[in-house]
Design a protein around this motif. Structure first.
Motif, mmCIF file in Angstrom:
data_model
loop_
_atom_site.group_PDB
_atom_site.id
_atom_site.type_symbol
_atom_site.label_atom_id
_atom_site.label_comp_id
_atom_site.label_asym_id
_atom_site.label_seq_id
_atom_site.Cartn_x
_atom_site.Cartn_y
_atom_site.Cartn_z
ATOM 1 N N VAL A 29 -39.194 -23.854 -55.217
ATOM 2 C CA VAL A 29 -38.888 -24.039 -54.317
ATOM 3 C C VAL A 29 -37.866 -24.372 -53.423
ATOM 4 C CG1 VAL A 29 -40.991 -25.196 -53.015
ATOM 5 C CG2 VAL A 29 -39.463 -26.991 -54.435
ATOM 6 N N THR A 30 -36.784 -25.116 -54.908
ATOM 7 C CA THR A 30 -35.567 -25.366 -54.201
ATOM 8 C C THR A 30 -34.915 -24.068 -54.117
ATOM 9 O OG1 THR A 30 -35.324 -27.192 -55.651
ATOM 10 C CG2 THR A 30 -33.154 -26.447 -55.259
ATOM 11 N N GLN A 81 -35.240 -22.906 -50.625
ATOM 12 C CA GLN A 81 -35.092 -23.536 -49.798
ATOM 13 C C GLN A 81 -33.915 -22.998 -49.154
ATOM 14 O OE1 GLN A 81 -33.140 -26.350 -49.986
ATOM 15 N NE2 GLN A 81 -32.786 -26.770 -47.562
ATOM 16 N N ILE A 128 -42.801 -22.098 -48.352
ATOM 17 C CA ILE A 128 -42.597 -23.126 -49.220
ATOM 18 C C ILE A 128 -43.943 -24.621 -48.889
ATOM 19 C CG2 ILE A 128 -41.255 -25.525 -48.927
ATOM 20 C CD1 ILE A 128 -38.394 -23.717 -48.406
ATOM 21 N N ARG A 129 -44.059 -24.266 -47.923
ATOM 22 C CA ARG A 129 -45.575 -24.453 -47.079
ATOM 23 C C ARG A 129 -46.304 -24.577 -48.193
ATOM 24 N NH1 ARG A 129 -43.764 -24.933 -40.868
ATOM 25 N NH2 ARG A 129 -42.303 -26.606 -41.085
ATOM 26 N N CYS A 152 -46.080 -26.038 -51.374
ATOM 27 C CA CYS A 152 -46.403 -27.275 -51.238
ATOM 28 C C CYS A 152 -48.088 -28.249 -51.552
ATOM 29 C CB CYS A 152 -45.394 -28.091 -50.923
ATOM 30 S SG CYS A 152 -43.759 -27.865 -51.115
ATOM 31 N N GLN A 157 -46.332 -31.690 -46.422
ATOM 32 C CA GLN A 157 -44.659 -31.560 -46.498
ATOM 33 C C GLN A 157 -44.101 -32.164 -48.002
ATOM 34 O OE1 GLN A 157 -43.725 -30.893 -44.349
ATOM 35 N NE2 GLN A 157 -43.884 -32.037 -42.579
ATOM 36 N N CYS A 158 -42.980 -31.260 -48.523
ATOM 37 C CA CYS A 158 -42.382 -31.835 -49.500
ATOM 38 C C CYS A 158 -40.799 -31.619 -48.776
ATOM 39 C CB CYS A 158 -42.542 -30.692 -50.038
ATOM 40 S SG CYS A 158 -42.047 -29.023 -49.449
ATOM 41 N N PRO A 159 -40.056 -32.390 -49.045
ATOM 42 C CA PRO A 159 -38.453 -32.575 -48.419
ATOM 43 C C PRO A 159 -38.322 -30.506 -48.228
ATOM 44 C CG PRO A 159 -38.769 -33.147 -50.982
ATOM 45 C CD PRO A 159 -39.937 -33.203 -50.552
ATOM 46 N N GLU A 160 -38.183 -29.823 -49.244
ATOM 47 C CA GLU A 160 -37.635 -28.713 -48.839
ATOM 48 C C GLU A 160 -37.931 -28.174 -47.727
ATOM 49 O OE1 GLU A 160 -39.189 -29.691 -51.714
ATOM 50 O OE2 GLU A 160 -37.343 -29.977 -53.166
#
Length: 166
Positions: free
Chosen positions: A102-103, A106, A128-129, A132, A135-138
């Motif tokens: 995910v990093t 992003q 990413i969604r 995850c 919700q995730c910060p990325e």
């Protein structure tokens, strides 16, 4: 007689395959020298030495090409230098090693927005969604970058040279 040659060939094949497999490191084990170079590259980047950071991170990748974190950090350095095309390529290298990073997704999405490819960045946000499952910060960071949109660039106006007065 016929069976013995086939049996010998099969035995040699098993021995050669088993020895070659036992000598390889697992994919999750990154060379310690590469990790050390990655740490040095991160500290140089934090100090603002982007050239030194790039050198260290490229060396880390040369020592162990499976060092996904080094590719991600190289992508961040390229973004800091405002080179979104290079950053996209570096993040893609990280994603080839681990498609669900995910990093890297992003970072690549952010670089895509810098390049003006907002639709492709939205695809990264959707991935990413999905990864995850919440919700995730990325996802939050990339959604904010997409909402902000690509940077506005203006054409540089060149003034015509004024003729010299005699």
């Amino acid at each position: 007689m016929r069976f013995s040659t086939v049996a010998v060939a099969a035995a040699l094949t098993v021995v050669s395959v088993s020895t070659s497999l036992s000598g390889q490191r697992p994919d999750t084990q990154i060379d310690a020298r590469s990790l050390q170079l990655l740490a040095q590259g991160r500290s140089l980047k934090a100090a603002g030495n982007l050239d030194g950071a790039t050198d260290m991170l490229e060396t880390a990748v040369a020592v162990d090409p499976r060092n996904r974190a080094a590719f991600v950090e190289l992508g961040r350095v390229a973004e800091a230098r405002e080179l979104p095309g290079k950053a996209i390529r570096l993040y893609r290298e990280a994603l080839l090693l681990e498609p669900n990073d995910v990093t890297a997704l992003q970072g690549q999405g952010s670089a895509l927005v810098m390049k003006g490819a907002v639709l492709r960045a939205r695809d990264n946000l959707a991935k990413i969604r999905t990864i995850c499952k919440g919700q995730c910060p990325e996802a939050v960071q990339l959604a904010a970058i997409i909402a902000k949109g690509p940077p506005i660039t203006t054409a540089q106006v060149v003034k015509p040279a004024t003729p010299a007065k005699d």
